[in-house]
Design a protein around this motif. Structure first.
Motif, PDB file in Angstrom:
ATOM      1  N   GLY A  28       0.812  -1.216   0.000  1.00 34.51           N
ATOM      2  CA  GLY A  28       0.000   0.000   0.000  1.00 34.51           C
ATOM      3  C   GLY A  28       0.843   1.263   0.000  1.00 34.51           C
ATOM      4  N   ASP A  29       1.893   1.284   0.815  1.00 35.09           N
ATOM      5  CA  ASP A  29       2.766   2.461   0.839  1.00 35.09           C
ATOM      6  C   ASP A  29       3.408   2.706  -0.523  1.00 35.09           C
ATOM      7  OD1 ASP A  29       2.207   3.018   3.452  1.00 35.09           O
ATOM      8  OD2 ASP A  29       4.179   2.482   4.247  1.00 35.09           O
ATOM      9  N   LEU A  30       3.841   1.635  -1.178  1.00 32.77           N
ATOM     10  CA  LEU A  30       4.573   1.792  -2.438  1.00 32.77           C
ATOM     11  C   LEU A  30       3.673   2.131  -3.621  1.00 32.77           C
ATOM     12  CD1 LEU A  30       7.224  -1.041  -2.023  1.00 32.77           C
ATOM     13  CD2 LEU A  30       7.560   1.418  -1.800  1.00 32.77           C
ATOM     14  N   VAL A  31       2.381   1.852  -3.508  1.00 31.60           N
ATOM     15  CA  VAL A  31       1.465   2.242  -4.593  1.00 31.60           C
ATOM     16  C   VAL A  31       0.704   3.520  -4.242  1.00 31.60           C
ATOM     17  CG1 VAL A  31       1.220  -0.127  -5.407  1.00 31.60           C
ATOM     18  CG2 VAL A  31      -0.450   0.786  -3.776  1.00 31.60           C
ATOM     19  N   GLY A  32       1.006   4.091  -3.064  1.00 35.06           N
ATOM     20  CA  GLY A  32       0.431   5.380  -2.711  1.00 35.06           C
ATOM     21  C   GLY A  32      -0.913   5.337  -2.019  1.00 35.06           C
ATOM     22  N   VAL A  33      -1.253   4.208  -1.383  1.00 32.55           N
ATOM     23  CA  VAL A  33      -2.504   4.114  -0.626  1.00 32.55           C
ATOM     24  C   VAL A  33      -2.318   4.788   0.725  1.00 32.55           C
ATOM     25  CG1 VAL A  33      -4.149   2.533   0.473  1.00 32.55           C
ATOM     26  CG2 VAL A  33      -3.188   1.980  -1.765  1.00 32.55           C
ATOM     27  N   ARG A  34      -3.242   5.640   1.106  1.00 31.65           N
ATOM     28  CA  ARG A  34      -3.137   6.353   2.377  1.00 31.65           C
ATOM     29  C   ARG A  34      -3.292   5.363   3.531  1.00 31.65           C
ATOM     30  NH1 ARG A  34      -3.483  11.595   3.910  1.00 31.65           N
ATOM     31  NH2 ARG A  34      -4.076  12.200   1.802  1.00 31.65           N
ATOM     32  N   ARG A  35      -2.341   5.406   4.442  1.00 33.85           N
ATOM     33  CA  ARG A  35      -2.343   4.504   5.584  1.00 33.85           C
ATOM     34  C   ARG A  35      -2.958   5.191   6.798  1.00 33.85           C
ATOM     35  NH1 ARG A  35       2.527   4.088   8.416  1.00 33.85           N
ATOM     36  NH2 ARG A  35       3.647   4.261   6.439  1.00 33.85           N
ATOM     37  N   SER A  36      -3.777   4.455   7.551  1.00 36.46           N
ATOM     38  CA  SER A  36      -4.386   5.022   8.750  1.00 36.46           C
ATOM     39  C   SER A  36      -3.302   5.323   9.786  1.00 36.46           C
ATOM     40  CB  SER A  36      -5.419   4.052   9.339  1.00 36.46           C
ATOM     41  OG  SER A  36      -4.830   2.806   9.642  1.00 36.46           O
ATOM     42  N   ALA A  37      -3.555   6.294  10.635  1.00 38.44           N
ATOM     43  CA  ALA A  37      -2.582   6.702  11.651  1.00 38.44           C
ATOM     44  C   ALA A  37      -2.415   5.600  12.691  1.00 38.44           C
ATOM     45  CB  ALA A  37      -3.030   8.001  12.304  1.00 38.44           C
ATOM     46  N   GLY A  38      -1.249   5.575  13.316  1.00 38.85           N
ATOM     47  CA  GLY A  38      -1.001   4.620  14.382  1.00 38.85           C
ATOM     48  C   GLY A  38      -0.252   3.390  13.897  1.00 38.85           C
ATOM     49  N   ILE A  39       0.176   2.593  14.849  1.00 33.85           N
ATOM     50  CA  ILE A  39       0.936   1.371  14.563  1.00 33.85           C
ATOM     51  C   ILE A  39      -0.014   0.185  14.505  1.00 33.85           C
ATOM     52  CG2 ILE A  39       2.745  -0.174  15.407  1.00 33.85           C
ATOM     53  CD1 ILE A  39       4.003   2.223  16.815  1.00 33.85           C
ATOM     54  N   ARG A  40       0.012  -0.523  13.387  1.00 33.46           N
ATOM     55  CA  ARG A  40      -0.821  -1.720  13.247  1.00 33.46           C
ATOM     56  C   ARG A  40      -0.200  -2.861  14.038  1.00 33.46           C
ATOM     57  NH1 ARG A  40      -4.107  -2.588   8.848  1.00 33.46           N
ATOM     58  NH2 ARG A  40      -4.069  -0.318   8.750  1.00 33.46           N
ATOM     59  N   SER A  41      -1.030  -3.510  14.868  1.00 33.34           N
ATOM     60  CA  SER A  41      -0.547  -4.641  15.663  1.00 33.34           C
ATOM     61  C   SER A  41      -1.638  -5.698  15.732  1.00 33.34           C
ATOM     62  CB  SER A  41      -0.147  -4.177  17.073  1.00 33.34           C
ATOM     63  OG  SER A  41      -1.249  -3.573  17.721  1.00 33.34           O
ATOM     64  N   PRO A  42      -1.278  -6.929  16.061  1.00 33.24           N
ATOM     65  CA  PRO A  42      -2.274  -8.004  16.090  1.00 33.24           C
ATOM     66  C   PRO A  42      -3.392  -7.736  17.090  1.00 33.24           C
ATOM     67  CG  PRO A  42      -0.064  -8.919  16.097  1.00 33.24           C
ATOM     68  CD  PRO A  42       0.079  -7.447  16.325  1.00 33.24           C
ATOM     69  N   THR A  43      -4.569  -8.212  16.728  1.00 37.44           N
ATOM     70  CA  THR A  43      -5.722  -8.092  17.618  1.00 37.44           C
ATOM     71  C   THR A  43      -6.056  -9.415  18.298  1.00 37.44           C
ATOM     72  OG1 THR A  43      -7.222  -8.532  15.757  1.00 37.44           O
ATOM     73  CG2 THR A  43      -6.720  -6.215  16.251  1.00 37.44           C
ATOM     74  N   ARG A  44      -5.343 -10.485  17.918  1.00 37.91           N
ATOM     75  CA  ARG A  44      -5.588 -11.791  18.534  1.00 37.91           C
ATOM     76  C   ARG A  44      -4.364 -12.679  18.330  1.00 37.91           C
ATOM     77  NH1 ARG A  44      -8.645 -10.937  14.147  1.00 37.91           N
ATOM     78  NH2 ARG A  44      -8.442 -12.291  12.323  1.00 37.91           N
ATOM     79  N   GLN A  45      -4.311 -13.734  19.098  1.00 41.77           N
ATOM     80  CA  GLN A  45      -3.225 -14.711  18.971  1.00 41.77           C
ATOM     81  C   GLN A  45      -3.554 -15.687  17.848  1.00 41.77           C
ATOM     82  OE1 GLN A  45      -1.591 -16.307  22.665  1.00 41.77           O
ATOM     83  NE2 GLN A  45      -1.636 -18.371  21.787  1.00 41.77           N
ATOM     84  N   VAL A  46      -2.564 -15.957  16.987  1.00 42.01           N
ATOM     85  CA  VAL A  46      -2.767 -16.860  15.855  1.00 42.01           C
ATOM     86  C   VAL A  46      -1.579 -17.798  15.737  1.00 42.01           C
ATOM     87  CG1 VAL A  46      -2.951 -17.019  13.322  1.00 42.01           C
ATOM     88  CG2 VAL A  46      -4.256 -15.282  14.570  1.00 42.01           C
ATOM     89  N   GLY A  47      -1.864 -19.074  15.534  1.00 42.54           N
ATOM     90  CA  GLY A  47      -0.821 -20.062  15.353  1.00 42.54           C
ATOM     91  C   GLY A  47      -0.614 -20.408  13.894  1.00 42.54           C
ATOM     92  N   TRP A  48       0.594 -20.851  13.589  1.00 45.22           N
ATOM     93  CA  TRP A  48       0.976 -21.322  12.243  1.00 45.22           C
ATOM     94  C   TRP A  48       1.625 -22.681  12.399  1.00 45.22           C
ATOM     95  CZ3 TRP A  48       5.722 -22.965  10.579  1.00 45.22           C
ATOM     96  CH2 TRP A  48       5.954 -23.076   9.193  1.00 45.22           C
ATOM     97  N   VAL A  49       1.365 -23.576  11.454  1.00 43.10           N
ATOM     98  CA  VAL A  49       1.953 -24.904  11.517  1.00 43.10           C
ATOM     99  C   VAL A  49       2.321 -25.363  10.116  1.00 43.10           C
ATOM    100  CG1 VAL A  49      -0.282 -26.104  11.360  1.00 43.10           C
ATOM    101  CG2 VAL A  49       1.659 -27.239  12.453  1.00 43.10           C
ATOM    102  N   TRP A  50       3.391 -26.121  10.013  1.00 41.40           N
ATOM    103  CA  TRP A  50       3.830 -26.758   8.765  1.00 41.40           C
ATOM    104  C   TRP A  50       3.511 -28.246   8.926  1.00 41.40           C
ATOM    105  CZ3 TRP A  50       9.685 -27.155   7.153  1.00 41.40           C
ATOM    106  CH2 TRP A  50       9.769 -27.614   5.827  1.00 41.40           C
ATOM    107  N   PRO A  51       2.301 -28.685   8.558  1.00 46.92           N
ATOM    108  CA  PRO A  51       1.818 -30.009   8.960  1.00 46.92           C
ATOM    109  C   PRO A  51       2.723 -31.163   8.572  1.00 46.92           C
ATOM    110  CG  PRO A  51       0.018 -28.700   8.065  1.00 46.92           C
ATOM    111  CD  PRO A  51       1.284 -27.939   7.798  1.00 46.92           C
ATOM    112  N   THR A  52       3.263 -31.169   7.359  1.00 49.86           N
ATOM    113  CA  THR A  52       4.028 -32.321   6.898  1.00 49.86           C
ATOM    114  C   THR A  52       5.317 -32.524   7.681  1.00 49.86           C
ATOM    115  OG1 THR A  52       5.008 -30.926   5.168  1.00 49.86           O
ATOM    116  CG2 THR A  52       3.079 -32.254   4.569  1.00 49.86           C
ATOM    117  N   LYS A  53       5.870 -31.470   8.247  1.00 49.47           N
ATOM    118  CA  LYS A  53       7.075 -31.593   9.069  1.00 49.47           C
ATOM    119  C   LYS A  53       6.759 -31.560  10.559  1.00 49.47           C
ATOM    120  CE  LYS A  53      10.145 -32.158   5.945  1.00 49.47           C
ATOM    121  NZ  LYS A  53      10.833 -33.457   5.826  1.00 49.47           N
ATOM    122  N   ASP A  54       5.659 -30.904  10.933  1.00 49.48           N
ATOM    123  CA  ASP A  54       5.361 -30.784  12.347  1.00 49.48           C
ATOM    124  C   ASP A  54       4.947 -32.111  12.958  1.00 49.48           C
ATOM    125  OD1 ASP A  54       5.240 -29.015  14.635  1.00 49.48           O
ATOM    126  OD2 ASP A  54       3.068 -29.352  14.596  1.00 49.48           O
TER     127      ASP A  54
END
Length: 409
Positions: A318-344
């Motif tokens: 968005g920054d590089l194509v010129g989309v206006r960004r809302s004020a403030g620092i974007r941060s997560p609103t919830r906890q999210v897990g990631w897994v690589w099933p075939t190796k995990d």
């Protein structure tokens, strides 16, 4: 226009002339962009699961950035010439990062991208240079020892950790398959490992050992724009790796860690870094955070973070194509897990986690590498069908091609 550069389709609700994201990386980088409605051109080895993603709208040829950097830059520039607007370039591995940084002047003729200062990139990728930089800035990094003979000083400080000088897997993996580092407990093991690395042509560094399992590794991630303003940040920790010690991440979680965020911000400020980065720490037995490395590139953590509410790749786009960004620092609103099933599955067995507990953990992880109900072809065509084909032809698992670890871990 070359057939491989044809725009395959337009996502619903998106502008047909919006610039493509050009991604040198895997599905864990392409998916956050796709979830934001951003079309991508995928630069990846033939047969990689990401090539079959519904988010892949063009597929330029891939060349190894370590061994054929000029060919890859030429291909990228040829691709950019076919586009009506300069694509936004994303990079995931260390080789990709160095390619973009070292060829930034030429690539900027056809692409838009964020990348830190060229000298800073070199200092962060090379672990000896990073050690020198960290010492100058007073960062809490474990000590690095000289690995040249005689090895008396090293032997006096055992156990030690041996790591590749850079993440060039074609030189490190023949000596140390899969693992990103090796713990050395005896003088004999140190000398044997030194011989193996010499035979493989792999340069390594020897680092002070920080006790504790891989679950003590925590990370800080941020995107700092060209004005020096933090646009987004998040933290997370590793849950499992394969191999169990010093392996590649197979399960992680994006979660709030205030002390990690505080120290991460301080380090990024001292480095005067602009762009995206991941700051890795290990929590020592006394609770202090020891700095392991700073990786100024996109990575797999951006997949769960995007679902958690902090989509760094989309913000960069968005920054590089010129989309206006809302004020403030974007941060997560919830906890999210990631897994690589075939190796995990292997990592879970190695850690003593029962299948009865592992399966629910995979099901409840909202981000899964190569596996998504709304994008099934990467798993079907890139993982399952090749495995069935090998079994049908009687190939043993040992004879099968080695799975590539996601680049951004």
């Amino acid at each position: 226009m070359s057939k491989r550069f044809i725009r395959l389709r337009r996502p619903v609700g998106s502008a047909g002339d919006a610039p493509l994201a050009c991604v040198i990386g895997d599905l864990d980088l392409v998916r956050p962009l796709g979830l934001a409605g951003i079309r991508a051109a995928v630069v990846a080895p033939p047969g990689e699961p990401v090539s079959y993603s519904r988010f892949a709208h063009a597929r330029p040829d891939w060349f190894d950035p370590w061994t054929e950097p000029d060919a890859l830059v030429d291909e990228l520039m040829r691709f950019s010439d076919t586009q009506s607007a300069p694509p936004i370039l994303f990079y995931e591995g260390d080789g990709d990062l160095l390619l973009v940084s070292r060829n930034r002047k030429r690539l900027r003729e056809g692409f838009r991208f964020v990348v830190p200062d060229a000298e800073l990139v070199e200092n962060l990728v090379d672990k000896r240079r990073f050690q020198a930089l960290a010492e100058r800035l007073g960062l809490p990094i474990p000590r690095i020892y000289r690995a040249e003979p005689p090895l008396d000083e090293l032997e006096r400080n055992l156990p030690l950790l041996v790591k590749p000088l850079t993440r060039r897997s074609d030189r490190w993996s023949p000596a140390i398959p899969w693992a990103k580092a090796v713990r050395v407990d005896t003088a004999g093991a140190l000398r044997e490992l030194s011989r193996s690395l010499d035979e493989a042509g792999a340069e390594a560094v020897v680092q002070e050992f920080v006790p504790g399992p891989e679950t003590r590794i925590v990370t800080y991630h941020t995107y700092v724009d060209h004005n020096g303003e933090t646009a987004a940040e998040f933290t997370g920790r590793k849950l499992r790796t394969y191999p169990r010690e010093y392996g590649h991440s197979t399960a992680i979680t994006v979660t709030a860690l205030p002390d990690v965020a505080e120290l991460g911000r301080e380090i990024v400020q001292r480095l005067a870094l602009r762009g995206v980065c991941k700051v890795d720490f290990k929590r020592a037995p006394d609770g202090t955070l020891r700095l392991l490395e700073v990786n100024p590139r996109f990575n797999l953590w951006h997949h769960p973070a995007a679902i958690a509410g902090a989509n760094l790749p989309a913000l960069v786009y968005g920054d590089l194509v010129g989309v206006r960004r809302s004020a403030g620092i974007r941060s997560p609103t919830r906890q999210v897990g990631w897994v690589w099933p075939t190796k995990d599955a292997r990592a879970a067995r190695a850690s003593g986690l029962s299948m009865a507990r592992w399966v629910p953990s995979v099901v409840t992880s909202r981000a899964k590498s190569t596996l998504a109900w709304d994008d099934p072809m990467p798993f079907m065509r890139g993982v399952l069908l090749p495995a069935l084909d090998r079994r049908r032809h009687g190939a043993s698992s040992a004879a099968a091609p080695a799975a590539r670890a996601p680049a951004g871990r």
